[in-house]
Scaffold this motif. Structure first.
Motif, mmCIF file in Angstrom:
data_model
loop_
_atom_site.group_PDB
_atom_site.id
_atom_site.type_symbol
_atom_site.label_atom_id
_atom_site.label_comp_id
_atom_site.label_asym_id
_atom_site.label_seq_id
_atom_site.Cartn_x
_atom_site.Cartn_y
_atom_site.Cartn_z
ATOM 1 N N SER A 151 4.784 -9.477 4.021
ATOM 2 C CA SER A 151 4.793 -8.216 3.088
ATOM 3 C C SER A 151 4.966 -8.365 1.631
ATOM 4 O O SER A 151 5.053 -7.399 1.102
ATOM 5 N N SER A 153 7.911 -8.730 0.516
ATOM 6 C CA SER A 153 9.179 -8.278 0.158
ATOM 7 C C SER A 153 10.041 -8.630 -0.758
ATOM 8 O O SER A 153 10.733 -8.124 -1.279
ATOM 9 N N LYS A 156 8.932 -7.845 -4.106
ATOM 10 C CA LYS A 156 9.114 -6.533 -4.527
ATOM 11 C C LYS A 156 10.525 -6.295 -4.516
ATOM 12 O O LYS A 156 10.921 -5.214 -5.589
ATOM 13 N N MET A 191 -6.335 -4.050 0.536
ATOM 14 C CA MET A 191 -5.610 -3.113 1.355
ATOM 15 C C MET A 191 -6.431 -2.987 2.513
ATOM 16 O O MET A 191 -7.725 -3.201 2.669
ATOM 17 N N GLU A 193 -6.697 -0.543 5.842
ATOM 18 C CA GLU A 193 -6.340 0.795 6.338
ATOM 19 C C GLU A 193 -6.682 1.047 7.700
ATOM 20 O O GLU A 193 -8.020 0.801 8.136
ATOM 21 N N SER A 280 -2.909 2.768 -5.114
ATOM 22 C CA SER A 280 -2.960 4.404 -4.948
ATOM 23 C C SER A 280 -3.818 5.133 -5.147
ATOM 24 O O SER A 280 -4.090 6.027 -4.441
ATOM 25 N N PRO A 305 -1.848 2.717 6.212
ATOM 26 C CA PRO A 305 -1.962 1.541 5.677
ATOM 27 C C PRO A 305 -1.582 0.488 6.755
ATOM 28 O O PRO A 305 -0.474 0.712 7.311
ATOM 29 N N THR A 307 -1.198 -2.793 6.167
ATOM 30 C CA THR A 307 -0.202 -3.638 5.374
ATOM 31 C C THR A 307 0.105 -2.706 4.026
ATOM 32 O O THR A 307 -0.588 -1.816 3.883
ATOM 33 N N ASP A 308 1.218 -3.495 3.350
ATOM 34 C CA ASP A 308 1.392 -2.716 2.035
ATOM 35 C C ASP A 308 0.152 -2.965 1.131
ATOM 36 O O ASP A 308 0.067 -2.552 0.180
#
Ligand SMILES: [Zn+2]
Length: 391
Positions: A151, A153, A156, A191, A193, A280, A305, A307-308
């Motif tokens: 992720s 993370s 982030k 991305m 989706e 985005s 989504p 995944t992020d």
């Protein structure tokens, strides 16, 4: 020789071996996921004994996961050396050697994470051994992250708390992912989706009894393919082997019987945007277009989504670190086909390149290895970068 107190620090082979001996597999399945806290503690130990100030940043969602932020020196013009401490999962049956130690064979070190990318931390430490660390006068910040393989993370969390962690005291960053020590300044984003349509099931003999989600998906797919054409004519970058943004329709499932009106249908897609395209914006544009084609159909639309994802990396060709790395390695900066944590570091104002030892072809493979002969040249370049920015 500089008088660093590194009596506790083993030689480079031992460093790599000890890092490989601590499994740190990241996986979206909780039964396989292992966390990285033990490897973070080991790195903190080593960097502390070299005089670094170490902060272990726990990740909110999992007590077994953390980032290390190890800092030496003060100022506002420093250097970040960054990497991830996790590895991908493995199929042990396909391995000829023990994946959880450094096996020396054919002038290579074999082991899970040897190439991607635990050896980079050993190289940083090896480079530091030959530097008089008392002379460091700009911050040298080592970032070791969690969860890059899933992720991101870790990166982030670092980006989110960059100010309080003092990371904005650096201006440049090098991520040591395997690039054969060629500087990399660009990669595409990613991305994935799911597009879910819900209509109404009913007997196939009378269409008025239902609302066919599969037929609505036909409209959605047509719209997606039109959108893909538009994106590919609007955005191109000849530096990439595939010079346009891609969209893959990868998975579809809908309905259950030929004699029943399809009540629901799901399509999963993957988009790889070029630098300059934001995730985005793509998400909202997709939503807008699909809402429009499904208008007045009575079909419910949901986009999720999977995944992020990650943004494209785009560091300016003329940025100082790109120029310097090109000069040091005598190689022109490259683009690559894989994703990294670089967009997060670029996002907090660090001029970032990806440059590390090993070849990406060996990453995520059984019998992963790093060539022993690649270690010393890489150590030398990292040492030169530290000299340039921090001494
Ligand atoms: Zn990696």
């Amino acid at each position: 020789m500089p008088d660093n107190k590194h009596t506790k620090i083993p030689d480079i082979k031992q460093l790599i071996d000890q890092l490989l001996k601590i499994p740190s597999i990241s996986c979206t399945s909780p039964e396989i996921d292992q966390g990285n806290i033990h490897i973070i503690n080991l790195l903190a130990d080593w960097f502390e004994s070299l005089g670094f100030h170490c902060v272990i940043q726990a990740l909110e969602h999992d007590e077994n996961k953390a980032n290390l932020i190890a800092t030496l020196g003060h100022g506002n013009n420093g250097l970040v050396l960054a990497g991830h401490t996790d590895t991908v999962p493995l199929d042990e049956a396909l391995w000829q050697v023990d994946p959880f130690k450094a096996t020396e064979k054919n002038d290579r070190f074999y082991g899970l994470g040897s190439c991607d990318m635990k050896s980079f931390f050993a190289i940083i430490i090896e480079a530091l051994k030959s530097i008089d660390l008392k002379k460091i006068n700009q911050p040298l910040i080592i970032l070791a992250t969690a969860d890059e393989e899933t992720s991101m993370s870790g990166a982030k969390a670092i980006a989110k708390h960059a100010n309080s962690l003092g990371i904005n005291n650096a201006r440049f960053a090098v991520i040591g992912e395997p690039t054969d020590m060629q500087p990399v300044r660009m990669h595409k984003g990613m991305m994935m989706e799911a597009i879910q349509l819900v209509g109404q099931a009913g007997h196939s003999s009378d269409p008025a009894l239902g609302n066919n989600a599969l037929e609505a998906m036909h409209k959605v797919i047509s719209e997606l393919l039109n959108w893909r054409d538009e994106l590919q004519s609007k955005y191109t970058n000849p530096l990439f082997e595939v010079p346009v943004p891609t969209m893959n329709l990868g998975h579809i499932h809908g309905g259950d019987n030929p004699n029943r009106i399809c009540g629901s249908c799901e399509l999963q897609i993957d988009i790889r945007p070029l630098p300059g395209m934001k995730l985005s914006d793509l998400r909202s544009e997709m939503q807008r277009r699909l809402n429009r084609v499904l208008q007045e159909t009575g079909i419910q639309l949901k986009t999720i989504p999977l995944t992020d994802g990650f943004e494209a990396m785009d560091t300016d060709r003329h940025s100082e670190i790109v120029q310097l790395a090109e000069k040091m390695t005598n190689t022109e900066s490259q683009v690559v086909a894989f994703g990294t944590e670089a967009p997060y570091y670029n996002g907090i104002g660090l001029e970032t390149i990806v440059m590390g030892p090993g070849n990406i072809k060996q990453a995520h493979q059984p019998d992963e290895y790093i060539e022993m002969k690649s270690l010393m040249p890489a150590t030398d370049i990292i040492r030169k970068l530290i000299f340039h920015y921090c001494l």
